[in-house]
Design an enzyme around this catalytic site. Structure first.
Site, PDB file in Angstrom:
ATOM      1  N   THR A   1     -16.478 -20.293  24.192  1.00  0.00           N
ATOM      2  CA  THR A   1     -15.365 -21.220  24.120  1.00  0.00           C
ATOM      3  C   THR A   1     -15.027 -21.682  25.537  1.00  0.00           C
ATOM      4  O   THR A   1     -15.408 -21.018  26.504  1.00  0.00           O
ATOM      5  CB  THR A   1     -14.143 -20.578  23.425  1.00  0.00           C
ATOM      6  OG1 THR A   1     -13.067 -21.519  23.439  1.00  0.00           O
ATOM      7  CG2 THR A   1     -13.694 -19.305  24.118  1.00  0.00           C
ATOM      8  N   GLY A   2     -14.318 -22.793  25.636  1.00  0.00           N
ATOM      9  CA  GLY A   2     -13.997 -23.332  26.957  1.00  0.00           C
ATOM     10  C   GLY A   2     -14.457 -24.768  27.028  1.00  0.00           C
ATOM     11  O   GLY A   2     -14.715 -25.403  25.995  1.00  0.00           O
ATOM     12  N   ILE A   3     -14.582 -25.286  28.217  1.00  0.00           N
ATOM     13  CA  ILE A   3     -15.020 -26.683  28.358  1.00  0.00           C
ATOM     14  C   ILE A   3     -16.495 -26.782  27.982  1.00  0.00           C
ATOM     15  O   ILE A   3     -17.363 -26.177  28.622  1.00  0.00           O
ATOM     16  CB  ILE A   3     -14.770 -27.188  29.788  1.00  0.00           C
ATOM     17  CG1 ILE A   3     -13.250 -27.184  30.038  1.00  0.00           C
ATOM     18  CG2 ILE A   3     -15.371 -28.570  30.002  1.00  0.00           C
ATOM     19  CD1 ILE A   3     -12.799 -27.806  31.312  1.00  0.00           C
ATOM     20  N   GLY A   4     -16.748 -27.536  26.914  1.00  0.00           N
ATOM     21  CA  GLY A   4     -18.099 -27.611  26.365  1.00  0.00           C
ATOM     22  C   GLY A   4     -19.145 -28.018  27.387  1.00  0.00           C
ATOM     23  O   GLY A   4     -20.248 -27.477  27.410  1.00  0.00           O
TER      24      GLY A   4
ATOM     25  N   THR B   1     -10.740 -22.829  20.106  1.00  0.00           N
ATOM     26  CA  THR B   1     -11.923 -22.975  19.262  1.00  0.00           C
ATOM     27  C   THR B   1     -12.046 -21.603  18.649  1.00  0.00           C
ATOM     28  O   THR B   1     -11.413 -20.668  19.131  1.00  0.00           O
ATOM     29  CB  THR B   1     -13.151 -23.307  20.152  1.00  0.00           C
ATOM     30  OG1 THR B   1     -13.236 -24.718  20.325  1.00  0.00           O
ATOM     31  CG2 THR B   1     -14.465 -22.839  19.590  1.00  0.00           C
TER      32      THR B   1
ATOM     33  N   ARG C   1     -18.614 -37.786  21.433  1.00  0.00           N
ATOM     34  CA  ARG C   1     -18.861 -36.664  22.346  1.00  0.00           C
ATOM     35  C   ARG C   1     -19.317 -35.456  21.507  1.00  0.00           C
ATOM     36  O   ARG C   1     -18.781 -35.170  20.448  1.00  0.00           O
ATOM     37  CB  ARG C   1     -17.560 -36.347  23.105  1.00  0.00           C
ATOM     38  CG  ARG C   1     -17.680 -35.213  24.107  1.00  0.00           C
ATOM     39  CD  ARG C   1     -17.053 -33.948  23.585  1.00  0.00           C
ATOM     40  NE  ARG C   1     -17.081 -32.872  24.555  1.00  0.00           N
ATOM     41  CZ  ARG C   1     -16.716 -31.625  24.274  1.00  0.00           C
ATOM     42  NH1 ARG C   1     -16.285 -31.327  23.071  1.00  0.00           N
ATOM     43  NH2 ARG C   1     -16.792 -30.698  25.182  1.00  0.00           N
ATOM     44  N   VAL C   2     -20.328 -34.750  21.975  1.00  0.00           N
ATOM     45  CA  VAL C   2     -20.876 -33.625  21.217  1.00  0.00           C
ATOM     46  C   VAL C   2     -20.450 -32.312  21.874  1.00  0.00           C
ATOM     47  O   VAL C   2     -20.610 -32.118  23.074  1.00  0.00           O
ATOM     48  CB  VAL C   2     -22.415 -33.726  21.115  1.00  0.00           C
ATOM     49  CG1 VAL C   2     -22.990 -32.500  20.423  1.00  0.00           C
ATOM     50  CG2 VAL C   2     -22.798 -34.994  20.356  1.00  0.00           C
ATOM     51  N   SER C   3     -19.886 -31.423  21.048  1.00  0.00           N
ATOM     52  CA  SER C   3     -19.396 -30.126  21.519  1.00  0.00           C
ATOM     53  C   SER C   3     -20.535 -29.114  21.652  1.00  0.00           C
ATOM     54  O   SER C   3     -21.526 -29.179  20.921  1.00  0.00           O
ATOM     55  CB  SER C   3     -18.376 -29.605  20.515  1.00  0.00           C
ATOM     56  OG  SER C   3     -18.112 -28.251  20.733  1.00  0.00           O
ATOM     57  N   ASP C   4     -20.343 -28.154  22.539  1.00  0.00           N
ATOM     58  CA  ASP C   4     -21.314 -27.051  22.681  1.00  0.00           C
ATOM     59  C   ASP C   4     -21.320 -26.153  21.443  1.00  0.00           C
ATOM     60  O   ASP C   4     -22.264 -25.391  21.230  1.00  0.00           O
ATOM     61  CB  ASP C   4     -20.943 -26.184  23.881  1.00  0.00           C
ATOM     62  CG  ASP C   4     -19.578 -25.535  23.663  1.00  0.00           C
ATOM     63  OD1 ASP C   4     -18.559 -26.267  23.747  1.00  0.00           O
ATOM     64  OD2 ASP C   4     -19.517 -24.335  23.364  1.00  0.00           O
TER      65      ASP C   4
HETATM   66  N1  ASP Z   1     -16.026 -25.582  23.595  1.00  0.00           N
HETATM   67  C1  ASP Z   1     -15.259 -26.516  22.825  1.00  0.00           C
HETATM   68  C2  ASP Z   1     -15.682 -27.926  23.174  1.00  0.00           C
HETATM   69  O1  ASP Z   1     -15.801 -28.252  24.329  1.00  0.00           O
HETATM   70  C3  ASP Z   1     -13.787 -26.420  23.053  1.00  0.00           C
HETATM   71  C4  ASP Z   1     -13.237 -25.039  23.012  1.00  0.00           C
HETATM   72  O2  ASP Z   1     -13.945 -24.059  23.149  1.00  0.00           O
HETATM   73  O3  ASP Z   1     -12.027 -24.924  22.859  1.00  0.00           O
HETATM   74  O4  ASP Z   1     -15.880 -28.705  22.283  1.00  0.00           O
END
Ligand code: ASP
Length: 318
Positions: free
Chosen positions: A229-232, A180, A208-211
């Protein structure tokens, strides 16, 4: 008349597991450093933090290596839906789009919405806005992302997320994660802004809604600004960007706010990363995942976190 301050800049291209080869790492480094160089020179010439972060996002969205704009990952149904947000710290104003399709630069829509009475739009509304602004229809799909999705379909979607960056080898060995982009800047007037843009985590359920288009993933005040960034879902559960920024706004040093927030995230077994700046020019980054692809300009030189393993520390700063 406000004081002229030394601008600062930090950007990221995702967090996750290690890149496959040194080739991948060097290519990512070149991409990130080019953006830092260009956006930093804009800041030096007086561009506002808000405009600078939009320009940085724009460049990163156009780089097919990263999971935002061109090169976005595909969702479970094989479609691309992107999300982006912008927060102007000085104005204390957040705007964003969620799950928009067929536009080249979602961050442009987020920027437009800064001055609109309705500042966060979901899929349908974003599409209407793109049409109203007469943005040309654009297909953000790249061959690598398509191959990655085909491979996943073949494996019956056992991966929970797509790869951190698009690398040719990934089509065969899809075991890296995330990707991201985000940009955080401090301008010559001492004003902060943060912007984040994503194609999502990849292979997710429709809707699904991203952070990335929430204050959990992108937040700024006049005291601090953060992009995650990472798992939303992990970022939302920690409300990470807002958590760090509020700690600094309430008087904590950025370094301590990062340390505390990442210790909590680590304790809660989250998988995420963040970049941050404060109004005094402190630059910080942190991660609980294996790698964080970030680069920064501290006023003197460009640095990056590509080889930072963070073995002993969850956060670092300069
Ligand atoms: N945070 C983003 C999401 O979960 C993914 C990412 O950071 O790569 O949508």
């Amino acid at each position: 008349m406000e004081l002229q301050v030394q601008p600062k800049l930090i950007i990221h291209g995702g967090a996750g597991s290690s890149l496959h080869g040194k080739g991948g790492l060097e290519a990512v480094r070149r991409s990130l450093h080019t953006v830092v160089e260009e956006v930093y020179s804009l800041l030096l010439s007086g561009t506002t933090a808000s405009e600078a972060v939009v320009q940085g996002c724009y460049m990163l969205e156009n780089d097919p290596r990263f999971n935002a704009g061109t090169g976005s990952v595909l969702q479970s149904d094989g479609q691309i839906r992107m999300s982006a947000s912008l927060m102007d710290g000085a104005l204390g104003r957040f705007s964003g789009v969620i799950n928009v399709s067929r536009v080249k630069n979602p961050i442009e829509l987020a920027q437009f919405l800064q001055t609109s009475p309705d500042r966060v739009l979901s899929d349908y509304g974003s599409a209407e806005l793109a049409r109203e602004l007469q943005l040309p229809t654009y297909n953000a799909l790249t061959e690598l992302r398509l191959q990655e999705w085909i491979q996943e379909r073949h494996d019956n979607f056992k991966s929970t997320m797509a790869s951190v960056v698009a690398e040719p080898e990934l089509a065969e060995t899809s075991n890296a994660r995330r990707g991201t982009i985000g940009v955080v800047a401090l301008d010559t007037n001492g004003k902060l802004a943060a912007a984040t843009s994503t194609g999502g985590k990849g292979f997710e359920r429709i809707g699904r809604v991203s952070d990335s288009a929430m204050p959990a993933g992108n937040y700024a005040t006049e005291y601090a600004a953060v992009s995650c960034t990472g798992i939303g879902e992990d970022i939302i559960d920690e409300c990470l960007a807002a958590r760090i920024v509020v700690r600094v706004t309430d008087g904590m040093f950025l370094k301590d706010a990062m340390q505390r927030s990442f210790t909590e995230a680590h304790h809660n077994k989250r998988d995420l990363g963040a970049i941050a700046l404060d109004a005094n020019g402190a630059i910080a980054w942190g991660k609980t995942s294996e790698i964080l692809l970030a680069a920064y300009h501290d006023g003197e030189q460009i640095g990056d976190t590509l080889e930072w393993t963070g073995n002993d520390e969850l956060t670092s700063y300069c």
